[in-house]
Design an enzyme around this catalytic site. Structure first.
Site, PDB file in Angstrom:
ATOM      1  N   HIS A  31       0.771  -1.233   0.138  1.00 12.57           N
ATOM      2  CA  HIS A  31      -0.069   0.009   0.139  1.00 12.57           C
ATOM      3  C   HIS A  31       0.905   1.064  -0.021  1.00 12.57           C
ATOM      4  CE1 HIS A  31      -3.316  -2.749   1.534  1.00 12.57           C
ATOM      5  NE2 HIS A  31      -3.636  -2.468   0.150  1.00 12.57           N
ATOM      6  N   GLU A  36     -15.235  -0.068  -6.175  1.00  9.13           N
ATOM      7  CA  GLU A  36     -14.962  -1.742  -5.842  1.00  9.13           C
ATOM      8  C   GLU A  36     -16.323  -2.520  -6.197  1.00  9.13           C
ATOM      9  OE1 GLU A  36     -12.552  -4.103  -4.451  1.00  9.13           O
ATOM     10  OE2 GLU A  36     -14.099  -5.323  -4.972  1.00  9.13           O
ATOM     11  N   GLY A  64     -15.366  -1.119 -12.237  1.00 10.14           N
ATOM     12  CA  GLY A  64     -14.736  -0.101 -12.446  1.00 10.14           C
ATOM     13  C   GLY A  64     -14.459  -0.076 -14.008  1.00 10.14           C
ATOM     14  N   ASP A 115      -6.180  -1.032  -8.065  1.00 11.76           N
ATOM     15  CA  ASP A 115      -5.708  -2.105  -7.103  1.00 11.76           C
ATOM     16  C   ASP A 115      -6.163  -3.252  -7.266  1.00 11.76           C
ATOM     17  OD1 ASP A 115      -4.839  -3.288  -5.023  1.00 11.76           O
ATOM     18  OD2 ASP A 115      -5.641  -1.624  -3.460  1.00 11.76           O
ATOM     19  N   SER A 116      -5.957  -4.009  -8.210  1.00 10.40           N
ATOM     20  CA  SER A 116      -6.634  -5.267  -8.543  1.00 10.40           C
ATOM     21  C   SER A 116      -6.267  -6.422  -8.029  1.00 10.40           C
ATOM     22  CB  SER A 116      -6.881  -5.205 -10.311  1.00 10.40           C
ATOM     23  OG  SER A 116      -5.417  -5.560 -10.675  1.00 10.40           O
ATOM     24  N   THR A 117      -7.098  -7.509  -8.207  1.00 10.32           N
ATOM     25  CA  THR A 117      -6.505  -8.904  -7.991  1.00 10.32           C
ATOM     26  C   THR A 117      -5.960  -9.263  -9.210  1.00 10.32           C
ATOM     27  OG1 THR A 117      -8.708  -9.815  -9.079  1.00 10.32           O
ATOM     28  CG2 THR A 117      -8.403  -9.641  -6.651  1.00 10.32           C
ATOM     29  N   PRO A 142     -13.311 -11.329 -11.703  1.00  5.14           N
ATOM     30  CA  PRO A 142     -13.642  -9.948 -12.075  1.00  5.14           C
ATOM     31  C   PRO A 142     -12.545  -9.101 -12.185  1.00  5.14           C
ATOM     32  CG  PRO A 142     -13.991 -10.561  -9.601  1.00  5.14           C
ATOM     33  CD  PRO A 142     -13.676 -11.730 -10.314  1.00  5.14           C
TER      34      PRO A 142
END
Lengths: 282, 282
Positions: free
Chosen positions: B62, B106, B138, B155-157, B162
């Site tokens: 972060h 989100e 998003g 700030d994605s997976t 998704p």
């Protein structure tokens, strides 16, 4: 059937690698040695169940332990390697035509023999004519040396078992004495992230500062070691790790996969929490 | 009895963390969400069995995703965060008094709700008055925006489920359009070490270069992600990641555990094999 090697990196963390074949298992006077053929990492060498070398990422460790001091001090001629039985550090050193002799002192001949038999990738240059192999205790070996080496690399295991004496102030002082007046000592400095390795980092760094006027730490990404965040110590009598010599390294045309003169500088730029660990115990 | 969470980082590698208690398990419309109390890492949030956040090392991720663009462009006022449901990125952004609004989009409200309930460490600043939360896709959200943001952080997976649409050229182009004329886009750029993540790094980097004139990659040590070697992309219309503004960041007196203006520079100095991965597909 699936076969997995699992290292308990500490009591709360496990790291596992899928194994094709258990190639070798033996017990020396000092430690248990195993070699595996893995799926994702090529050959894997473990000592007492701890990952020492994988063919997939050993280049990172061995390039960073050798090219950093050689770029900082290009006129290195005489090197002492303590430990490093797999041969990877010597392999990198032999790429410098300017190096005239390499004394390698490995306490456990079986590590060298097994590496020669199973892990040619790291051991291939151990037969270079400039390399002298001593199967002795590095702690004793260095005691009698004065003003002999330009560079000492301590390529040790963790400070348990035979590696323990390589993390003492007395040993560091003996290395200092064995170095020439502008000599450099590189030591395996563990990791800042988990308690166990951080404790050793702090202890080693504190002792180094009692012996060497210049004590710096540099970092690299070592995926198969605990946390993947690993450190070497750059300890020297006179020479700073970042200096005007570095840029000349590119003229040598040494082909590397991790090291370059930019990451040389970047590796000394440390996260705040690492700087605090190192400075707290001043 | 011992309880272990194990992530199969890929078909050949496992990473395990010892668990005190399984605090939560739930399935949203999009994914499976679990929260654990661990022994060595504080709280652990996983999505579809993959480690997203641990309280022990989330600060690294972060801090690096937010302070790097804010140091490169100190006058950032308007920020869009896509993903980041745990709140850690927003927490770091709210430390800048100069930021006036943060839109966080989100797709999965459950991630936010669960983070608020179980992981206060990351979610504590989601209630900051400058933060507007949108529980939307998003990809759709950004389509209608033109010239609105100084900074977009993705700030994605990983690019499965998704997160997949957040790794397309069309999405990058829409982000470009949503940015002001000197805007910056930061994207989660996977890892260079294992094949699976490297493939995504290459694909994302290649697409970014079609959209943004300045496309750089920076690295950090993230112990609980596969290999511990993780990357963000710094993509921008005009501003270079390393510039004269950076040194002013120290005047802000923002207390960080990983980030500093030295590691800002060092993180863009990449190993040869990473540079080759990024440049090969030009």
């Amino acid at each position: 059937m699936e076969l997995w090697f699992t290292e308990n990196q500490n009591e709360n963390v496990r790291f596992g690698i899928k194994i094709k074949k258990h190639l070798y298992s033996g017990q020396s006077e000092f430690q248990k040695i195993d070699v595996f053929e893995t799926f994702g990492f090529g050959k894997l060498l473990t000592i007492d169940g701890i990952i020492m070398v994988t063919e997939k990422d050993e280049f990172i460790y061995h390039e960073m332990i050798s090219h950093v001091p050689l770029a900082a001090k290009p006129d290195i001629k005489s090197v002492l390697v303590i430990g490093g039985g797999d041969g990877g550090t010597v392999r990198e050193l032999t790429r410098y035509k300017t190096i005239q002799n390499i004394d390698m002192v490995e306490i456990d001949k079986l590590v060298v023999d097994i590496s020669k038999e199973y892990i040619k990738q790291t051991s291939e240059n151990l037969d270079d004519s400039r390399v002298k192999l001593y199967y002795e205790d590095g702690i004793e070996f260095v005691k009698n040396k004065v003003n002999e080496y330009d560079l000492i690399i301590v390529d040790s295991t963790d400070p348990i078992g035979p590696g323990e004496g390589l993390f003492t102030e007395e040993f560091y002082q003996n290395c200092y004495n064995a170095l020439k007046s502008d000599g450099i000592m590189i030591n395996q400095n563990e990791s800042p992230y988990y308690d166990k390795e951080r404790r050793e980092l702090v202890r080693a760094n504190k002792k180094m500062k009692k012996v060497f006027p210049i004590v710096e730490v540099y970092q690299f990404h070592m995926p198969t070691y605990p946390s993947g965040h690993w450190l070497f110590g750059f300890n020297s009598k006179k020479i700073n790790p970042i200096n005007d010599s570095i840029k000349k390294w590119n003229n040598l045309n040494i082909n590397t996969k991790y090291y370059n003169t930019e990451i040389h500088k970047g590796s000394f730029m440390l996260p705040n929490y690492v700087k605090e660990i190192i400075n707290d115990e001043k």
